[in-house]
Structures are given as structure tokens and as C-alpha cells.
Scaffold this motif. Structure first.
Motif: not given
Ligand code: DC
Length: 232
Positions: A207-212, A21-27
């Protein structure tokens, strides 16, 4: 070296979901290093090699050609040219990977591949020794954990969703045993890097973990920009 986020932690802590998820958001590119140890384990299992036989494991691991490709952002694991993404998810392969990843030669070979991937690309890499050994200078390091009961339930739900029959108690026992092996092995044991941030996901939603973690990345990038402007 590209920008790097290292996510380490025990089996079932949610590393791959979060890292993807992080990789997707950050490209960024997502590198699942466990998949490489699993591909090696599958290769050894197919040859019927005893995981307790260090000499044999170290001899045959040299012959496995493991490589990574990307198909629409998804990591594809190739074992001697064959796509093995699904085959390596079996519990039997995970247990073999936990046993054979303890050997120096197996690790050397796969760590070199992992470091090469991070050389030219911005990555989110997950595993057991990313912050401590593979990318000791990672920009952001996370140690992701959860209680063994929570991790066992997650693994159970994952396997059940795939239609695999499984027993919750057995899965928890496997997880506890795998943790012990990963933490007690001599070479690159699973442990939190001194500069890693501990995130316990037992009671956190994805979502909470990703946001953190996104917030930690934001702060890190801001401080890097600050440093660059400050020194200019
Ligand atoms: O994360 P996973 O369950 O796919 O990993 C499978 C095994 O591979 C795990 O028991 C330990 C090993 N592993 C490792 O030793 N180092 C890594 N960086 C990643 C996984």
C-alpha cells in the motif's frame, strides 16, 4: 500516445503487483512486458532451442506469434493463439527468458508490440527497459527495487502458495544471476533512467509503494494541467 507510467526494476521487486494495482486505480491498461519475453522463451523451450545459439534463437523468434488480449482487465498472453498465462510462470521459463531476451531480434519484435499497445491506450507498463527504451517519454518513470534476499523470499512465498516445491537459497542464487545477466547484457540492459524515481520496497508494504507512486502521478498530472492552462 496515451498517458504512460513506466515501472522498471529487477526480478521480484514487486513490479507486477504494484503496476496492476496502479492500473486498476487509474483505469489504465496494465502491460506486463516480462510475460511477452516469457511467452517467447516458452516457444523456444518447446522447440528445444539452445539459448546460447544466437542464430537459431533469432531465426525461430520470427515464427512465434505473440499477442496480448484483455479479459476483464487481466492481461492474457497468447502464443500462436494459445493462452499461456500460467505456463510462463515456471522458473525454467523465467531463466530461458532472461537468456533469450538478450538478443536484438527478440527485443525488436517485442518492443514494437509494446509501443503499439501504448499508442492508443493509457498504460502502466512494467519491465526492464520501459523508461530507457520502450517509452522514453513516459509521463512518470519508476525504478522499483529491493534487496536480493527480500526478493528471493517474495518469489519463494509466491511459488509455495502455488504449491510448487522450491529452495530459498536456490531462488536467491537464480535472482542474483538473472540480475547480473539483465544488467550486463549489451542491448537495453536493466538500468535506472535518469529521470526515473527510485523506490526501494525492501521495507515498504504494498500500500505504501502504491500510495507513493499514485502521489507522483497526481503531481505529474497537476503539473501537466498547469502547463496547459499556463500556455492557454
Ligand atoms: O519480469 P519477468 O521476470 O517476468 O521477466 C522475465 C525476463 O524477461 C527477465 O529476466 C528479463 C526479460 N525482460 C526484459 O529483458 N525486458 C523487459 N522489458 C521485461 C523482461
Amino acid at each position: 500516445m496515451g498517458y504512460s507510467v513506466a515501472i522498471d526494476g529487477p526480478a521480484g521487486a514487486g513490479k507486477s503487483t504494484i503496476a496492476r494495482e496502479i492500473a486498476g486505480r487509474m483505469n489504465f491498461i496494465y502491460v506486463d512486458t516480462g510475460a511477452m519475453y516469457r511467452a517467447m522463451a516458452l516457444y523456444l523451450l518447446r522447440l528445444n532451442i539452445d539459448p546460447g545459439n544466437k542464430e537459431k534463437v533469432e531465426e525461430y523468434c520470427q515464427k512465434a506469434d505473440i499477442s496480448i488480449a484483455y479479459d476483464q482487465g487481466e492481461q492474457v498472453v497468447l502464443l500462436n493463439g494459445e493462452r499461456v498465462n500460467e505456463l510462463i510462470r515456471r522458473e525454467e521459463v523465467g531463466n530461458m527468458a532472461s537468456a533469450t531476451s538478450a538478443y536484438g531480434m527478440v527485443r525488436e519484435k517485442l518492443v514494437a508490440l509494446q509501443q503499439k499497445l501504448a499508442e492508443s491506450e493509457a498504460v502502466v507498463m512494467d519491465g526492464r527497459d520501459i523508461g530507457t527504451c520502450v517509452l522514453p517519454h513516459a509521463d512518470v518513470k519508476i525504478f522499483l527495487t529491493a534487496s536480493s534476499a527480500v526478493r528471493a523470499k517474495r518469489r519463494y512465498d509466491e511459488l509455495a502458495a502455488r504449491g510448487q516445491e522450491c529452495d530459498l537459497k536456490e531462488i536467491e542464487a537464480d535472482i542474483v544471476e538473472r540480475d547480473r545477466r539483465d544488467m550486463e547484457r549489451e542491448i537495453s540492459p536493466l538500468r535506472q533512467a535518469e529521470d526515473a524515481v527510485l523506490v526501494d520496497t525492501s521495507r515498504m508494504a504494498v500500500k505504501e509503494v502504491v500510495d507513493t507512486i499514485m502521489e507522483l502521478i497526481r503531481q505529474n498530472r497537476e503539473s501537466q494541467t498547469g502547463k496547459q492552462t499556463g500556455s492557454a
